[in-house]
Design an enzyme around this catalytic site. Structure first.
Site, PDB file in Angstrom:
ATOM      1  N   SER A  90      -1.207   9.378  16.461  1.00 61.94           N
ATOM      2  CA  SER A  90      -2.228   9.617  17.549  1.00 61.94           C
ATOM      3  C   SER A  90      -1.120  10.179  18.632  1.00 61.94           C
ATOM      4  O   SER A  90      -0.763   9.798  19.325  1.00 61.94           O
ATOM      5  CB  SER A  90      -2.589   8.344  18.718  1.00 61.94           C
ATOM      6  N   GLY A 102       7.944   4.967   9.080  1.00 60.81           N
ATOM      7  CA  GLY A 102       7.907   3.373   9.212  1.00 60.81           C
ATOM      8  C   GLY A 102       6.607   2.874  10.671  1.00 60.81           C
ATOM      9  O   GLY A 102       6.905   1.398  10.338  1.00 60.81           O
ATOM     10  N   LYS A 103       5.165   3.519  10.209  1.00 58.99           N
ATOM     11  CA  LYS A 103       4.237   2.847  11.068  1.00 58.99           C
ATOM     12  C   LYS A 103       4.050   1.354  10.624  1.00 58.99           C
ATOM     13  O   LYS A 103       3.745   0.060  10.927  1.00 58.99           O
ATOM     14  CB  LYS A 103       3.483   3.512  12.052  1.00 58.99           C
ATOM     15  N   SER A 104       3.473   1.933   9.398  1.00 57.95           N
ATOM     16  CA  SER A 104       2.526   0.458   8.395  1.00 57.95           C
ATOM     17  C   SER A 104       3.789  -0.106   8.094  1.00 57.95           C
ATOM     18  O   SER A 104       3.319  -1.340   8.192  1.00 57.95           O
ATOM     19  CB  SER A 104       2.235   1.413   7.244  1.00 57.95           C
TER      20      SER A 104
HETATM   21  N1  LIG Z   1      -1.161  17.468   9.112  1.00 55.92           N
HETATM   22  C1  LIG Z   1      -0.809  16.344   9.252  1.00 55.92           C
HETATM   23  N2  LIG Z   1       0.117  15.847  10.210  1.00 55.92           N
HETATM   24  C2  LIG Z   1      -0.159  14.251   9.980  1.00 55.92           C
HETATM   25  N3  LIG Z   1       0.346  13.821   9.514  1.00 55.92           N
HETATM   26  C3  LIG Z   1      -0.995  13.985   8.000  1.00 55.92           C
HETATM   27  C4  LIG Z   1      -1.168  15.955   8.110  1.00 55.92           C
HETATM   28  N4  LIG Z   1      -1.884  15.670   6.728  1.00 55.92           N
HETATM   29  C5  LIG Z   1      -1.830  14.795   6.046  1.00 55.92           C
HETATM   30  N5  LIG Z   1      -1.287  13.423   6.959  1.00 55.92           N
HETATM   31  C6  LIG Z   1      -0.815  12.216   6.640  1.00 55.92           C
HETATM   32  O1  LIG Z   1      -1.839  10.919   7.103  1.00 55.92           O
HETATM   33  C7  LIG Z   1      -0.985  10.318   7.517  1.00 55.92           C
HETATM   34  C8  LIG Z   1      -1.453  10.542   9.647  1.00 55.92           C
HETATM   35  O2  LIG Z   1      -3.048  10.188   9.567  1.00 55.92           O
HETATM   36  P1  LIG Z   1      -3.552   9.689  10.914  1.00 55.92           P
HETATM   37  O3  LIG Z   1      -4.781   9.130  10.954  1.00 55.92           O
HETATM   38  O4  LIG Z   1      -2.233   8.221  11.668  1.00 55.92           O
HETATM   39  O5  LIG Z   1      -3.421  10.638  12.290  1.00 55.92           O
HETATM   40  S1  LIG Z   1      -3.054  11.083  13.422  1.00 55.92           S
HETATM   41  O6  LIG Z   1      -3.663   9.718  14.402  1.00 55.92           O
HETATM   42  O7  LIG Z   1      -4.797  11.302  13.212  1.00 55.92           O
HETATM   43  O8  LIG Z   1      -2.697  12.109  13.899  1.00 55.92           O
HETATM   44  C9  LIG Z   1       0.370  10.545   8.017  1.00 55.92           C
HETATM   45  O9  LIG Z   1       0.891   9.263   7.005  1.00 55.92           O
HETATM   46  P2  LIG Z   1       2.314   8.311   7.455  1.00 55.92           P
HETATM   47  O10 LIG Z   1       2.376   9.248   6.549  1.00 55.92           O
HETATM   48  O11 LIG Z   1       1.196   6.967   7.366  1.00 55.92           O
HETATM   49  O12 LIG Z   1       1.631   8.956   8.713  1.00 55.92           O
HETATM   50  C10 LIG Z   1       0.521  11.725   6.361  1.00 55.92           C
HETATM   51  O13 LIG Z   1       0.651  10.823   5.682  1.00 55.92           O
HETATM   52  N1  LIG Z   2      13.347   0.366   9.499  1.00 52.33           N
HETATM   53  C1  LIG Z   2      13.371   1.057   8.261  1.00 52.33           C
HETATM   54  N2  LIG Z   2      14.458   0.692   7.479  1.00 52.33           N
HETATM   55  C2  LIG Z   2      14.369   1.679   6.971  1.00 52.33           C
HETATM   56  N3  LIG Z   2      13.354   2.134   5.557  1.00 52.33           N
HETATM   57  C3  LIG Z   2      12.250   2.024   6.873  1.00 52.33           C
HETATM   58  C4  LIG Z   2      12.287   1.799   7.785  1.00 52.33           C
HETATM   59  N4  LIG Z   2      10.364   1.488   8.070  1.00 52.33           N
HETATM   60  C5  LIG Z   2      10.476   2.323   7.392  1.00 52.33           C
HETATM   61  N5  LIG Z   2      11.327   2.406   6.141  1.00 52.33           N
HETATM   62  C6  LIG Z   2      10.829   3.108   4.788  1.00 52.33           C
HETATM   63  O1  LIG Z   2       9.817   4.522   5.194  1.00 52.33           O
HETATM   64  C7  LIG Z   2       8.794   5.009   4.424  1.00 52.33           C
HETATM   65  C8  LIG Z   2       7.887   5.133   5.581  1.00 52.33           C
HETATM   66  O2  LIG Z   2       7.781   3.838   5.699  1.00 52.33           O
HETATM   67  P1  LIG Z   2       5.996   3.994   6.118  1.00 52.33           P
HETATM   68  O3  LIG Z   2       5.722   2.119   7.178  1.00 52.33           O
HETATM   69  O4  LIG Z   2       4.967   4.164   5.306  1.00 52.33           O
HETATM   70  O5  LIG Z   2       5.797   5.377   7.401  1.00 52.33           O
HETATM   71  P2  LIG Z   2       4.197   5.591   8.283  1.00 52.33           P
HETATM   72  O6  LIG Z   2       3.425   5.086   8.077  1.00 52.33           O
HETATM   73  O7  LIG Z   2       4.576   5.959   9.476  1.00 52.33           O
HETATM   74  O8  LIG Z   2       4.334   6.864   6.817  1.00 52.33           O
HETATM   75  C9  LIG Z   2       8.806   3.597   3.244  1.00 52.33           C
HETATM   76  O9  LIG Z   2       9.476   3.912   2.562  1.00 52.33           O
HETATM   77  C10 LIG Z   2       9.584   2.558   3.937  1.00 52.33           C
HETATM   78  O10 LIG Z   2      10.313   1.809   2.631  1.00 52.33           O
END
Ligand SMILES: Nc1ncnc2c1ncn2[C@@H]1O[C@H](COP(=O)(O)OS(=O)(=O)O)[C@@H](OP(=O)(O)O)[C@H]1O
Ligand SMILES: Nc1ncnc2c1ncn2[C@@H]1O[C@H](COP(=O)(O)OP(=O)(O)O)[C@@H](O)[C@H]1O
Length: 168
Positions: free
Chosen positions: A72, A3-5
């Site tokens: 983070s 949900g971060k992005s």
């Molecule tokens: N081992 C591991 N742990 C966590 N996440 C992983 C890992 N490997 C790949 N990914 C992918 O990298 C995204 C997180 O990157 P970040 O730069 O936000 O991570 S950090 O702050 O340095 O911990 C994270 O993206 P989000 O899905 O947007 O959270 C993952 O898709």
């Molecule tokens: N509040 C919410 N309710 C329902 N679905 C959500 C919500 N926030 C994010 N999502 C869905 O969850 C998935 C991952 O979200 P994303 O923002 O890419 O997460 P992250 O950046 O933390 O990996 C996407 O498919 C997004 O549409």
């Protein structure tokens, strides 16, 4: 921490509607360019976060609100970022989303791979997430109802308004 992005985009849109310039530094995206040399080992995560904080400072110097959406996961790295900014300029937002909800929002299938042992050191699965002991904003699910990204953005905008960050 799914949900971060999505929430970062909603916040950015809300701030644009109030006439503010913003820039999103998303961990996942920055790791494709500036931080492509970094892994997910603890020291590399620290360096990822440090570089993003330094870039955020450059944006802040230019008067642009920088939204850093990254996992983070370790407290000491977040505290180190906070120490780079003048008091009040660093606003830590904790997205308190249960792990099972994150695992259900897994468009890239990474939790599945981590559960199968195909990705090691995955946050929430076999690497820790240390929740903040004290932060400016907590975004939570309300009971069983899902809170929308727009509602989460409004919570952050209300905080910024109350604290006077959005005054002209
Ligand atoms: N081992 C591991 N742990 C966590 N996440 C992983 C890992 N490997 C790949 N990914 C992918 O990298 C995204 C997180 O990157 P970040 O730069 O936000 O991570 S950090 O702050 O340095 O911990 C994270 O993206 P989000 O899905 O947007 O959270 C993952 O898709
Ligand atoms: N509040 C919410 N309710 C329902 N679905 C959500 C919500 N926030 C994010 N999502 C869905 O969850 C998935 C991952 O979200 P994303 O923002 O890419 O997460 P992250 O950046 O933390 O990996 C996407 O498919 C997004 O549409």
């Amino acid at each position: 921490m799914k949900g971060k992005s999505t929430v970062a985009c909603a916040l950015s849109q809300g701030l644009h509607m109030r006439g503010r310039l913003t820039y999103i530094l998303d961990g996942d995206n920055v790791r494709h360019g500036l931080n492509r040399d970094l892994s997910f080992e603890a020291e590399d995560r620290a360096e990822n976060i440090r570089r993003i904080a330094e870039v955020a400072k450059l944006f802040a110097d230019a008067g642009i609100i920088c939204i850093a959406s990254l996992i983070s996961p370790y407290r000491k790295d977040r505290d180190a970022c906070r120490a780079l900014f003048p008091e009040g300029d660093f606003i830590e937002v904790y997205m308190d989303v249960p792990l099972h909800v994150c695992e259900n929002r897994d468009p890239k299938g990474l939790y599945k791979l981590a559960r199968a042992g195909k990705i090691k050191g995955f946050t929430g699965v076999d690497d820790p997430y240390e929740p903040p002991l004290k932060c400016e904003i907590v975004l939570q699910q309300k009971g069983t109802d899902s809170v929308t990204p727009g509602e989460m953005a409004e919570t952050m905008i209300s905080y910024l308004e109350e604290k006077g960050y959005l005054q002209a």
